[in-house]
Write a protein that holds these residues in place. Structure first.
Motif, PDB file in Angstrom:
ATOM      1  N   ILE A  78      64.677 129.836 -47.290  1.00 11.82           N
ATOM      2  CA  ILE A  78      65.667 130.737 -48.256  1.00 11.82           C
ATOM      3  C   ILE A  78      66.983 129.902 -48.539  1.00 11.82           C
ATOM      4  O   ILE A  78      67.323 129.181 -47.797  1.00 11.82           O
ATOM      5  CB  ILE A  78      65.734 131.894 -47.872  1.00 11.82           C
ATOM      6  N   VAL A  79      67.101 129.995 -49.928  1.00 15.09           N
ATOM      7  CA  VAL A  79      68.556 129.563 -50.334  1.00 15.09           C
ATOM      8  C   VAL A  79      69.222 130.724 -51.014  1.00 15.09           C
ATOM      9  O   VAL A  79      68.704 131.518 -51.516  1.00 15.09           O
ATOM     10  CB  VAL A  79      68.354 128.007 -51.305  1.00 15.09           C
ATOM     11  N   ALA A 100      54.514 128.614 -47.485  1.00 15.36           N
ATOM     12  CA  ALA A 100      54.888 128.324 -48.746  1.00 15.36           C
ATOM     13  C   ALA A 100      56.008 129.529 -49.030  1.00 15.36           C
ATOM     14  O   ALA A 100      55.915 130.504 -48.592  1.00 15.36           O
ATOM     15  CB  ALA A 100      53.809 128.277 -49.761  1.00 15.36           C
ATOM     16  N   GLY A 101      56.784 129.013 -50.011  1.00 17.06           N
ATOM     17  CA  GLY A 101      58.037 129.967 -50.443  1.00 17.06           C
ATOM     18  C   GLY A 101      58.944 130.498 -49.576  1.00 17.06           C
ATOM     19  O   GLY A 101      59.271 129.827 -48.486  1.00 17.06           O
ATOM     20  N   ASP A 102      59.238 131.542 -49.437  1.00 20.44           N
ATOM     21  CA  ASP A 102      60.502 132.309 -48.811  1.00 20.44           C
ATOM     22  C   ASP A 102      59.917 132.423 -47.190  1.00 20.44           C
ATOM     23  O   ASP A 102      60.606 132.768 -46.272  1.00 20.44           O
ATOM     24  CB  ASP A 102      60.733 133.735 -49.205  1.00 20.44           C
ATOM     25  N   GLY A 113      65.271 129.486 -55.564  1.00 13.03           N
ATOM     26  CA  GLY A 113      64.302 130.248 -54.647  1.00 13.03           C
ATOM     27  C   GLY A 113      63.031 130.367 -55.253  1.00 13.03           C
ATOM     28  O   GLY A 113      62.092 129.747 -54.830  1.00 13.03           O
ATOM     29  N   LEU A 114      62.726 130.871 -56.472  1.00  8.73           N
ATOM     30  CA  LEU A 114      61.378 130.890 -57.198  1.00  8.73           C
ATOM     31  C   LEU A 114      60.750 129.387 -57.253  1.00  8.73           C
ATOM     32  O   LEU A 114      59.764 129.329 -57.396  1.00  8.73           O
ATOM     33  CB  LEU A 114      61.573 131.748 -58.587  1.00  8.73           C
ATOM     34  N   ASN A 115      61.829 128.604 -58.098  1.00 11.09           N
ATOM     35  CA  ASN A 115      61.211 127.280 -58.191  1.00 11.09           C
ATOM     36  C   ASN A 115      60.744 126.597 -56.940  1.00 11.09           C
ATOM     37  O   ASN A 115      59.941 125.693 -57.118  1.00 11.09           O
ATOM     38  CB  ASN A 115      62.406 126.612 -58.905  1.00 11.09           C
ATOM     39  N   LEU A 116      61.412 126.721 -56.015  1.00 15.77           N
ATOM     40  CA  LEU A 116      60.900 126.062 -54.614  1.00 15.77           C
ATOM     41  C   LEU A 116      59.534 126.491 -54.205  1.00 15.77           C
ATOM     42  O   LEU A 116      58.691 125.903 -53.777  1.00 15.77           O
ATOM     43  CB  LEU A 116      61.886 126.452 -53.424  1.00 15.77           C
ATOM     44  N   GLY A 153      57.206 135.722 -47.142  1.00 17.48           N
ATOM     45  CA  GLY A 153      58.490 135.701 -47.274  1.00 17.48           C
ATOM     46  C   GLY A 153      59.083 135.618 -45.652  1.00 17.48           C
ATOM     47  O   GLY A 153      58.644 135.665 -44.709  1.00 17.48           O
ATOM     48  N   TYR A 154      60.499 135.960 -45.927  1.00 19.67           N
ATOM     49  CA  TYR A 154      61.323 136.090 -44.712  1.00 19.67           C
ATOM     50  C   TYR A 154      60.953 136.664 -43.322  1.00 19.67           C
ATOM     51  O   TYR A 154      60.796 136.384 -42.234  1.00 19.67           O
ATOM     52  CB  TYR A 154      62.731 136.012 -44.833  1.00 19.67           C
TER      53      TYR A 154
END
Length: 391
Positions: free
Chosen positions: A289-290, A283-285, A297-300, A160-161
Motif C-alpha cells: 500500500i502506498v 498482487a495489488g494491495d 496504488g492502482l497502477n502498481l 487487499g490489506y
C-alpha cells in the motif's frame, strides 16, 4: 469445483488478472467477500499511468476509457502566490489519464460477465489451504451460507490489506515494512465542473490540498487533516473555505457546488514480502500500500497483474516455471521504487514538523519546477516507469 486459478478478491487486480488469463484460455474462479454492487461502487484512485492505459487497451478494455477518460499532459505544483505547470509530454513523452478506479472496475465487471466464468460474491470465512503442495484450494462460505471449496493449480491473493491471503504465508517467512503518516486526507466529491485543466498539488501553511476530478462535471478534492479527524466537524462551508484558502491565486477562482461525498483517508506505506510462496501469489494491495499522493496504488496493482499473468500463462500453458520463480523479486523492484516516490511526494507536499521543515519543503518544490532534470525525475515516476518483463 475445480479451476486452474483461484483468485481471492474481485477488485481491479483480481478482475484484470481473470480477464488476461481468460484471453489466454486459462479459466479462473473469483472469490470476493463483498457483493458485486459494493465492488463496483468503491471510489478510489483516479489517475492511470501511460503503461496502465496501454495495457488496458491491449486487453480490449480501452473503448470507454478513450471516450470518457481525460488525457492530461502533466500536473500543477503550487505554494502560496505561485503555481507552476509540469508538462510530462514535453519532459518524457508520456501523459497520464484521469479515469477513476470505479470506471475501470465497471469495464472489468462487464468483461467478466461476457466471459461467463464463475465468481462468488459476499463470501465469508475465506482461507487458502495446501499452498505448499501441488493441489491448493480455497475454502469459504458462499452468500447463501453453504460451505464451498475451489480446487486449483494456483491461488492468487488480490484481497487487499485486510484480506486473508498474505496470512497464509508462514510468519517465519513473511516480512513487513510499514510507515503510518501523521496526517490524513479529507476527500470530497462535488457536482461541479473542475476549476483546473489538470491536477493541482498545493503546499500551504495550513496543510496540503489537491484539486482532482472524476469527469468534466464532477470534481474531487482532498484536504490535509489529522488521522483522528471528526468528519462531522467539516461542514460544506468549512470545506469550501479551506479549499479556497489553500488554492488561492490571483486571477483564478475556485468553482463550488453540491458536495455529494465526504470521507477521511488515513495514509500509510506498507510492503510485505515475499509476494509468492509455494502456489500462492500476492498482487495489488494484498502485498503493498502506498499513500495516494503519487497516484501509484492502482497502477502498481495493474503492473503486478501484468507481470503475474505472463508468469502464470507461461507456467500453466507452456510449462515454463521460470517467470513465476522470479515474480516476487521482479515485482518488488517496482514496488519499492513507487513506495519511495509516494513517500517523497507525500513528505514534500504535506505540512509537518516546524518552520525549518517548511523551508526545506519549499526549497524542494522550487528545485522541481526550476530544474529540468528534477522535473523529469518527477515526471518519469508519476507517468510510470517501465517494469522489466512488461515492455
Amino acid at each position: 469445483m475445480r479451476t486452474r486459478v483461484a483468485i481471492i478478491g474481485a477488485g481491479p487486480a483480481g478482475l484484470l488478472l481473470a480477464h488476461l488469463l481468460d484471453a489466454a484460455g486459462i479459466d479462473s474462479v473469483l472469490i470476493e467477500r463483498q457483493n458485486a454492487e459494493h465492488v463496483a461502487a468503491r471510489i478510489r484512485a483516479g489517475i492511470l499511468e501511460a503503461g496502465s492505459v496501454d495495457l488496458l487497451r491491449r486487453a480490449g478494455l480501452g473503448e470507454r476509457l478513450a471516450r470518457e477518460g481525460m488525457e492530461h499532459r502533466g500536473i500543477h505544483l503550487q505554494w502560496p502566490n505561485e503555481r507552476h505547470h509540469l508538462d510530462f509530454v514535453d519532459l518524457i513523452g508520456r501523459s497520464v489519464w484521469v479515469y477513476g478506479q470505479t470506471e475501470v472496475t465497471k469495464d472489468l465487471l462487464a468483461a467478466r460477465e461476457r466471459a461467463g466464468q464463475a465468481a462468488f460474491y459476499a463470501a465469508s470465512e475465506v482461507t487458502a489451504h495446501e499452498i505448499d503442495g501441488e493441489r491448493p484450494y480455497v475454502a469459504f462460505v458462499d452468500a447463501a451460507g453453504r460451505p464451498r471449496r475451489v480446487d486449483a493449480e494456483i491461488v492468487v491473493g488480490c484481497d487487499g490489506y485486510h484480506g486473508p491471503s498474505k496470512q497464509a504465508i508462514p510468519d517465519a517467512l513473511r516480512h513487513t515494512w510499514e510507515r503510518n503518516y501523521p496526517f490524513a486526507w479529507l476527500g470530497v466529491l462535488a457536482d461541479v465542473e473542475p476549476s483546473t485543466d489538470e491536477l493541482i498539488y498545493a503546499w500551504h501553511p495550513d496543510g496540503f490540498a489537491l484539486h482532482s476530478m472524476r469527469s468534466r462535471t464532477v470534481s474531487r478534492f482532498y484536504l490535509q487533516v489529522t488521522p483522528d479527524e471528526n468528519i462531522g466537524d467539516w461542514s460544506d462551508d468549512r470545506i469550501w473555505d479551506n479549499l479556497a484558502t489553500r488554492f488561492a491565486l490571483d486571477g483564478w477562482t475556485l468553482k463550488t457546488g453540491a458536495i455529494t461525498e465526504k470521507s477521511v483517508l488515513p495514509m500509510r506505506s506498507f510492503v510485505t514480502t515475499p509476494l509468492r510462496h509455494g502456489r500462492l501469489f500476492l498482487a495489488g494491495d494484498a502485498g503493498h500500500i502506498v499513500p495516494p499522493t503519487g497516484a501509484k496504488g492502482l497502477n502498481l496493482a495493474i503492473a503486478d497483474v501484468a507481470l503475474l499473468s505472463r508468469a502464470l500463462i507461461a507456467w500453466l500453458r507452456d510449462g515454463d516455471t521460470a517467470p513465476a520463480a522470479t515474480y516476487s523479486d521482479t515485482a518488488l523492484e517496482r514496488v519499492w521504487r513507487c513506495t519511495h516516490f509516494s513517500w517523497w511526494m507525500t513528505t514534500m507536499l504535506h505540512r509537518h514538523g516546524d518552520d525549518f521543515d517548511a523551508r526545506l519543503q519549499l526549497s524542494q518544490l522550487r528545485r522541481v519546477v526550476g530544474s529540468r532534470s528534477a522535473a523529469t525525475e518527477l515526471a518519469e515516476n508519476y507517468a510510470g516507469l517501465p517494469m522489466p518483463g512488461l515492455d
